[in-house]
Design an enzyme around this catalytic site. Sequence first.
Site, PDB file in Angstrom:
ATOM      1  N   TYR A 178      -8.831   5.342   7.869  1.00  0.00           N
ATOM      2  CA  TYR A 178      -8.923   5.682   9.288  1.00  0.00           C
ATOM      3  C   TYR A 178      -9.971   6.794   9.391  1.00  0.00           C
ATOM      4  O   TYR A 178      -9.726   7.912   8.931  1.00  0.00           O
ATOM      5  CB  TYR A 178      -7.580   6.187   9.819  1.00  0.00           C
TER       6      TYR A 178
ATOM      7  N   HIS B 124       0.850  -1.202   0.000  1.00  0.00           N
ATOM      8  CA  HIS B 124       0.000   0.000   0.000  1.00  0.00           C
ATOM      9  C   HIS B 124       0.881   1.247   0.000  1.00  0.00           C
ATOM     10  O   HIS B 124       1.711   1.406   0.884  1.00  0.00           O
ATOM     11  CB  HIS B 124      -0.887   0.031   1.248  1.00  0.00           C
TER      12      HIS B 124
ATOM     13  N   PRO C  95      -3.515   0.058  18.923  1.00  0.00           N
ATOM     14  CA  PRO C  95      -3.279  -0.400  17.550  1.00  0.00           C
ATOM     15  C   PRO C  95      -3.434   0.678  16.470  1.00  0.00           C
ATOM     16  O   PRO C  95      -3.134   0.416  15.297  1.00  0.00           O
ATOM     17  CB  PRO C  95      -4.317  -1.517  17.353  1.00  0.00           C
TER      18      PRO C  95
ATOM     19  N   LYS D  49       1.741  -0.296  15.094  1.00  0.00           N
ATOM     20  CA  LYS D  49       3.170  -0.370  15.422  1.00  0.00           C
ATOM     21  C   LYS D  49       3.592  -1.604  16.226  1.00  0.00           C
ATOM     22  O   LYS D  49       4.787  -1.917  16.288  1.00  0.00           O
ATOM     23  CB  LYS D  49       3.563   0.873  16.240  1.00  0.00           C
TER      24      LYS D  49
HETATM   25  P1  RFL Z   1       3.008 -11.953  21.343  1.00  0.00           P
HETATM   26  O1  RFL Z   1       2.589 -11.977  19.920  1.00  0.00           O
HETATM   27  O2  RFL Z   1       1.973 -11.712  22.359  1.00  0.00           O
HETATM   28  O3  RFL Z   1       3.729 -13.336  21.621  1.00  0.00           O
HETATM   29  C1  RFL Z   1       4.037 -13.778  22.922  1.00  0.00           C
HETATM   30  C2  RFL Z   1       4.052 -15.280  22.938  1.00  0.00           C
HETATM   31  O4  RFL Z   1       4.440 -15.721  24.238  1.00  0.00           O
HETATM   32  C3  RFL Z   1       3.583 -16.765  24.658  1.00  0.00           C
HETATM   33  N1  RFL Z   1       3.568 -16.789  26.133  1.00  0.00           N
HETATM   34  C4  RFL Z   1       4.253 -17.686  26.876  1.00  0.00           C
HETATM   35  N2  RFL Z   1       5.058 -18.700  26.522  1.00  0.00           N
HETATM   36  C5  RFL Z   1       5.616 -19.437  27.529  1.00  0.00           C
HETATM   37  N3  RFL Z   1       5.385 -19.193  28.842  1.00  0.00           N
HETATM   38  C6  RFL Z   1       4.583 -18.176  29.238  1.00  0.00           C
HETATM   39  N4  RFL Z   1       4.380 -17.931  30.530  1.00  0.00           N
HETATM   40  C7  RFL Z   1       3.979 -17.370  28.231  1.00  0.00           C
HETATM   41  N5  RFL Z   1       3.145 -16.301  28.248  1.00  0.00           N
HETATM   42  C8  RFL Z   1       2.909 -15.978  26.982  1.00  0.00           C
HETATM   43  C9  RFL Z   1       2.254 -16.425  24.041  1.00  0.00           C
HETATM   44  O5  RFL Z   1       1.432 -17.572  23.930  1.00  0.00           O
HETATM   45  C10 RFL Z   1       2.678 -15.872  22.684  1.00  0.00           C
HETATM   46  O6  RFL Z   1       2.737 -16.852  21.690  1.00  0.00           O
HETATM   47  O7  RFL Z   1       4.162 -10.880  21.604  1.00  0.00           O
HETATM   48  P2  RFL Z   1       5.328 -10.326  20.635  1.00  0.00           P
HETATM   49  O8  RFL Z   1       6.089 -11.442  20.010  1.00  0.00           O
HETATM   50  O9  RFL Z   1       6.038  -9.319  21.425  1.00  0.00           O
HETATM   51  O10 RFL Z   1       4.538  -9.607  19.420  1.00  0.00           O
HETATM   52  C11 RFL Z   1       3.778  -8.450  19.627  1.00  0.00           C
HETATM   53  C12 RFL Z   1       2.606  -8.401  18.630  1.00  0.00           C
HETATM   54  O11 RFL Z   1       1.920  -9.633  18.661  1.00  0.00           O
HETATM   55  C13 RFL Z   1       1.646  -7.254  18.923  1.00  0.00           C
HETATM   56  O12 RFL Z   1       2.349  -6.088  19.266  1.00  0.00           O
HETATM   57  C14 RFL Z   1       0.741  -6.926  17.709  1.00  0.00           C
HETATM   58  O13 RFL Z   1      -0.178  -7.951  17.456  1.00  0.00           O
HETATM   59  C15 RFL Z   1      -0.001  -5.614  17.946  1.00  0.00           C
HETATM   60  N6  RFL Z   1      -0.922  -5.268  16.855  1.00  0.00           N
HETATM   61  C16 RFL Z   1      -0.469  -4.699  15.671  1.00  0.00           C
HETATM   62  N7  RFL Z   1       0.845  -4.520  15.472  1.00  0.00           N
HETATM   63  C17 RFL Z   1       1.291  -4.032  14.270  1.00  0.00           C
HETATM   64  O14 RFL Z   1       2.500  -3.864  14.099  1.00  0.00           O
HETATM   65  N8  RFL Z   1       0.451  -3.721  13.229  1.00  0.00           N
HETATM   66  C18 RFL Z   1      -0.890  -3.873  13.356  1.00  0.00           C
HETATM   67  O15 RFL Z   1      -1.613  -3.635  12.378  1.00  0.00           O
HETATM   68  C19 RFL Z   1      -1.395  -4.348  14.615  1.00  0.00           C
HETATM   69  N9  RFL Z   1      -2.696  -4.531  14.791  1.00  0.00           N
HETATM   70  C20 RFL Z   1      -2.277  -5.525  16.988  1.00  0.00           C
HETATM   71  C21 RFL Z   1      -3.162  -5.135  15.928  1.00  0.00           C
HETATM   72  C22 RFL Z   1      -2.780  -6.172  18.099  1.00  0.00           C
HETATM   73  C23 RFL Z   1      -4.127  -6.409  18.176  1.00  0.00           C
HETATM   74  N10 RFL Z   1      -4.566  -7.103  19.327  1.00  0.00           N
HETATM   75  C24 RFL Z   1      -5.398  -8.233  19.263  1.00  0.00           C
HETATM   76  C25 RFL Z   1      -3.941  -6.813  20.588  1.00  0.00           C
HETATM   77  C26 RFL Z   1      -4.503  -5.350  16.005  1.00  0.00           C
HETATM   78  C27 RFL Z   1      -4.999  -5.980  17.143  1.00  0.00           C
HETATM   79  C28 RFL Z   1      -6.493  -6.170  17.180  1.00  0.00           C
HETATM   80  C1  PHB Z   2      -5.275  -4.633  10.703  1.00  0.00           C
HETATM   81  O1  PHB Z   2      -5.405  -4.801   9.465  1.00  0.00           O
HETATM   82  O2  PHB Z   2      -5.526  -5.525  11.510  1.00  0.00           O
HETATM   83  C2  PHB Z   2      -4.855  -3.295  11.211  1.00  0.00           C
HETATM   84  C3  PHB Z   2      -4.513  -2.304  10.312  1.00  0.00           C
HETATM   85  C4  PHB Z   2      -4.119  -1.052  10.784  1.00  0.00           C
HETATM   86  C5  PHB Z   2      -4.071  -0.825  12.149  1.00  0.00           C
HETATM   87  C6  PHB Z   2      -4.400  -1.833  13.045  1.00  0.00           C
HETATM   88  C7  PHB Z   2      -4.799  -3.074  12.580  1.00  0.00           C
HETATM   89  O3  PHB Z   2      -3.718   0.415  12.598  1.00  0.00           O
END
Ligand code: RFL
Ligand code: PHB
Length: 391
Positions: free
Chosen positions: A202, A73, A293, A297
């Site tokens: 957005y 994009h 979110p 980032k």
């Molecule tokens: P994670 O992905 O949470 O992974 C952590 C892992 O550790 C495991 N764990 C354990 N394992 C062993 N022993 C324990 N005691 C444990 N406790 C936990 C878990 O099961 C898991 O597998 O952390 P990590 O690797 O730091 O990654 C971070 C990202 O996942 C997170 O920041 C993003 O998903 C945030 N986020 C977004 N980030 C973006 O860069 N772009 C986006 O568009 C974006 N959209 C989002 C998002 C997060 C969202 N939610 C659901 C919070 C949209 C949403 C809706």
């Molecule tokens: C997504 O596609 O899940 C998404 C995109 C942009 C954001 C957060 C989540 O800022």
Amino acid sequence: MTRTQVGIIGAGPAGLMLSHLLHLAGIDSVILESRSRRAIEETIRAGVLEQSTVDLMVETGVGDRLKREGFLHHGFEFRFEGHGHRIDLAALTGGRSITVYAQHEVLKDLIQARLDAGADIRFDMRDVALHDVATSPRITFTDRDGRAGELACELVGGCDGSYGVSRPAIPHESRRDYLRIYPFGWFGILAEAPPSSDELIYARHERGFALISTRSQEVQRMYFQCDPSDNVDNWSEDRIWDELQTRTEGDGFRLKEGRIFQKNIVPMRSFVCEPMQYGRLFIAGDAAHTVPPTGAKGLNLAVADIFVLARAMERYLKSGADDGLQSYSATALRRIWRAQHFSWWMTSMLHRFEEATEFDRRRQLAELDLVTSSEAAARTVAENYVGLPLT
Ligand code: RFL
Ligand code: PHB
């Protein structure tokens, strides 16, 4: 007892990327993960990858499918007062852009690459606990057959997300936590429908924020601001589509509707733990920080932490020099606080705040007017959205 150079807790983006980069540098690691491989590969989370995340995946050999299936994009849209305004990311940043590719697809690619290279990833581990992290770390756990295990390692990567055991292993008196909780959440859906727009939207509306994103030609990802304590069962398909249509209306725009097959509510927080290290324990990604979110980032910051940490661990394990490890936290935190500011800024500019006065609302619209009409202001948004280069 198993021995390895780096013990990694968590097989999310941070833990898997750390293990992958260390492997490329010839360093052994073992990953202990509490969930099953299937659960990890099916959890729906992020969708936007910064240019530098994509570049790192491609350069380290885990970007083939991303290149084929991800959507590049070059811009996105701010929508308010019934009109759309495009932010031309590529033009404003000298050709940088973002890629829409779901987090669980990134995880599938990383897990496959690690397993193909013979990695030791242990899924379904329980009771994972850290010991002696200040001196000679050990990690104890219970495996899926109920047997107790122990891993001895030189360094620990605490990559276990917001609710893991790594951050609490840094004693309270040795760290400081910064937290802001927002009075709203995001209601997220996945729908079987064609894309309604070529780029992300957005939207700021009097009823609250909405975000139109995508996953493929057949599946769309959308969010709208909601009460964080609301229940997804209170929202029928018709009610969800009415809300999304209302919040994105104007210029004759209509969302293409379809069957909604996934609904969830995400709370919104800004959080940072400083420092991100204690003795031989180094925490990264959501274990150390959370962003709302709105700036897309979270995953990208996790990867950026790991880029710094993997190099520092490599230097230490190969030459004994610990300068990189000593400065890990300070180096990572500079980018983290900038991303915190950007994520807070996007959130504050686009969401409805219950306590906002009429003055606050007019100021919010003036800010959106600024970032969509001044090239300098638009460039600030664009540079932060596509992400800073990895250093
Ligand atoms: P994670 O992905 O949470 O992974 C952590 C892992 O550790 C495991 N764990 C354990 N394992 C062993 N022993 C324990 N005691 C444990 N406790 C936990 C878990 O099961 C898991 O597998 O952390 P990590 O690797 O730091 O990654 C971070 C990202 O996942 C997170 O920041 C993003 O998903 C945030 N986020 C977004 N980030 C973006 O860069 N772009 C986006 O568009 C974006 N959209 C989002 C998002 C997060 C969202 N939610 C659901 C919070 C949209 C949403 C809706
Ligand atoms: C997504 O596609 O899940 C998404 C995109 C942009 C954001 C957060 C989540 O800022």
